[in-house]
Design a protein around this motif. Structure first.
Motif: not given
Length: 110
Positions: A13-24, A40-51, A76-80
């Motif tokens: 399980v992959v998940g958490g705040d900004e785990v997919f972010s390319v900014e960090i 392989l699954v994700s729960y509440a994953a996020s790209f953070g500010p990365s578009t 995922v946890r957010d619309r972005n």
């Protein structure tokens, strides 16, 4: 702790705040690269500010597309983040609550 290279489990399980972010910083492991697991699954994953545009500018589109394709399920946890996954894959992903908010903090509220 077992190193990623030695792990061979049923589910990762992959998940958490900004785990997919390319900014960090891009981390291929968060996209399933090098993970030996039946699912392989994700729960509440996020790209953070990365578009999607940020990913294109950093020339990571192909790597991230291939990584997302490895997931059996993604949430995922957010619309972005939902938009980025939609742009880079054929997956429809649900929005779910941040797991920290699920805890409720009963002792802390006393």
């Amino acid at each position: 702790m077992v190193p990623y290279s030695e792990f061979n489990g049923d589910v990762t399980v992959v998940g958490g705040d900004e785990v997919f972010s390319v900014e960090i910083g891009y981390n291929a492991v968060m996209y399933g690269y090098g993970i030996k697991s039946n699912r392989l699954v994700s729960y509440a994953a996020s790209f953070g500010p990365s578009t999607t545009e940020d990913i294109k500018q950093k020339e990571l589109t192909e790597d991230i597309q291939k990584g997302l394709a490895q997931f059996n399920a993604i949430s995922v946890r957010d619309r972005n983040s939902q938009n980025v996954v939609r742009d880079l894959s054929d997956k429809k992903v649900p929005l779910v609550i941040d797991p920290v908010l699920l805890y409720g903090y009963p002792e802390e509220q006393q």
